[in-house]
Design a protein around this motif. Sequence first.
Motif, short mmCIF file in Angstrom:
data_model
loop_
_atom_site.label_atom_id
_atom_site.label_comp_id
_atom_site.label_asym_id
_atom_site.label_seq_id
_atom_site.Cartn_x
_atom_site.Cartn_y
_atom_site.Cartn_z
N GLU A 54 0.83 -1.20 0.00
CA GLU A 54 0.00 0.00 0.00
C GLU A 54 0.87 1.25 0.00
OE1 GLU A 54 -3.62 0.17 2.45
OE2 GLU A 54 -3.07 -1.85 3.09
N CYS A 56 -0.58 4.18 0.42
CA CYS A 56 -1.31 5.15 1.25
C CYS A 56 -1.33 6.51 0.55
CB CYS A 56 -0.68 5.28 2.64
SG CYS A 56 -0.52 3.72 3.53
N ASP A 57 -1.49 6.49 -0.77
CA ASP A 57 -1.41 7.72 -1.54
C ASP A 57 -2.61 7.89 -2.47
OD1 ASP A 57 -0.77 5.69 -3.37
OD2 ASP A 57 1.35 6.25 -3.50
N ARG A 95 -11.90 0.13 4.72
CA ARG A 95 -10.64 0.80 4.39
C ARG A 95 -9.76 0.92 5.62
NH1 ARG A 95 -12.20 6.18 1.05
NH2 ARG A 95 -10.00 6.15 0.40
N ASN A 97 -7.17 3.00 5.96
CA ASN A 97 -6.83 4.41 6.20
C ASN A 97 -7.59 5.25 5.19
OD1 ASN A 97 -4.96 5.23 3.82
ND2 ASN A 97 -4.10 3.26 4.51
N ARG A 99 -6.76 7.02 2.88
CA ARG A 99 -6.20 7.12 1.53
C ARG A 99 -6.04 5.76 0.86
NH1 ARG A 99 -1.49 11.59 1.28
NH2 ARG A 99 -2.05 11.36 -0.92
N GLN A 100 -6.63 4.72 1.45
CA GLN A 100 -6.59 3.41 0.79
C GLN A 100 -7.48 3.45 -0.44
OE1 GLN A 100 -8.30 -0.17 2.77
NE2 GLN A 100 -6.28 -1.06 2.43
N MET A 439 4.45 5.32 6.61
CA MET A 439 3.13 4.71 6.70
C MET A 439 2.49 4.91 8.08
SD MET A 439 2.09 0.75 5.89
CE MET A 439 2.85 0.82 4.28
N LYS A 442 0.37 9.67 10.71
CA LYS A 442 -1.03 9.98 10.36
C LYS A 442 -1.34 11.47 10.37
CE LYS A 442 -1.73 5.48 10.61
NZ LYS A 442 -1.89 4.67 9.39
N GLN A 448 -3.26 10.66 6.42
CA GLN A 448 -2.27 9.60 6.20
C GLN A 448 -1.19 10.11 5.26
OE1 GLN A 448 -2.09 6.01 7.12
NE2 GLN A 448 -0.05 6.50 6.33
N THR A 451 3.57 6.67 1.41
CA THR A 451 4.79 5.96 1.75
C THR A 451 5.57 5.57 0.51
OG1 THR A 451 5.71 4.12 3.04
CG2 THR A 451 3.71 3.66 1.82
#
Length: 475
Positions: A54, A56-57, A95, A97, A99-100, A439, A442, A448, A451
């Motif tokens: 992930e 996270c973006d 989800r 986070n 941004r997932q 990652m 937060k 988030q 990463t």
Amino acid sequence: MAKFFKYKTTADLEAENARLNLDLRFSDDLSPLSQPVTVGTRTVGNRWCIHPMEGCDGNLDGTPGELTFRRYQRFGGGGAKLIWGEACAVNDEGRANPRQIALNPRTRDEFAKLVEQTRQAHRDSLGDDSDLLFGLQLTHSGRYSVKPIIATHDPLLDPRTVVNKATGQKVTADYPIITDDELKRLVDDYVATAKLAVEVGFDFLDVKQCHRYLLNELLGARNRPGPYGGSFENRTRLAREIFTALKAVVPSNVLLATRMNGFDSIPYHKGDNDDGQPDPWTAPLANGWGMSESDPFTPDLAEPIRWVQEMRTLGVDLVNVALGNPYAQPHFGRPFEYPPPDGYESPEHPLTGVDRHFKCAEAVQRANPGLAIVGTGYSYLQEFFPQAGAANVRDGRITFVGVGRASLAQPDWVKQLQDNGKMDRKRVCRTFSYCTALMREKNHPLGQYPTGCPPFDKEAYGEIWKEVLELKVKK
């Protein structure tokens, strides 16, 4: 802080392997990694796999973000013929986070662009994408969702599971577990997401069963009552229902896959000397997959192997073997030289962790000849992971060599090997855990931080890392 990785040659590693009584193997003949292999109805052009990681973006609406597109374009052009797309939530509640990524009718078109741009990058770099397999990992994050959704009470994980980050409230004995009816309804969410994934062009669909997310938690839910807990038949029921439903709607040219834990183990914490120490526990253990109720430190692969064999009858053609829980004992899943900021020093020599990965994956492979199995644990070996992968493929220990963190540092390592016979040593992942540190941060306007690899991808992540360091100073 102990420093383990002092090896300059494979001979150094082989000597350490003998000293530690491990079964790590190395080969300077990398040709096995270039051999094509048949997976289900498809042909994959080499034995390299980029693991699901992930970034996270994504954007708050679930669409891939600018850095998401950039990562996959780099993966597409890097030379690996198996790209295992990252965790994609099957509904908003699942989800991990804000941004997932999440595939749904609103985000469909952006996912279609992601697939096409990844494949175009592959064509631009290698000329042909007919032997490229690009998949998507379908997930529900369970207890690691933004608002925890637990499948069962785990006396070791509940005290670590945060319900309210502002107050620090944790899961308690009266926290509700997801009901049987709610679990049944999730099958429809997996089917709906799978249909869209097929429409946008993914080649395979991974039903995620690892790292103690929802389906993995169910696999070990010996203490859950009802049809989804207790017996092996019940603990595998939801995943079985999902695979059965997907098989009925997915065309034959799209493969079914899973990334599955072979072994869960129990949580660790930082001890007085900063080394990882197992949390206090008593037998029999109420939860856990791939381990006995009386020994949480030694893999017991009887049930995982049985489940893989059953999944083959359900139409699964591709299995990626993982270990552990990154939130609870990161040294099992990702042997490291430097711990993540919220972690601990490795309680074992990291090569022991690499060896555990290789042996668990090999056991699954030996029990399932002809099934495509992806192995894990290679990044810690730094510039020597191709030699380890070549030996494992040569010896029939594994079908594909899966590479995670090292793909962030040097996404074109396959091209480097093809063009130069070796990787660019200046961009080899040193398992610094910078990616994990990003990652874990937060405190970002979108909830988030993205990463990546700040040391070796400064163009995208250098300024992001500086910002995170400044936040830590202010704290």
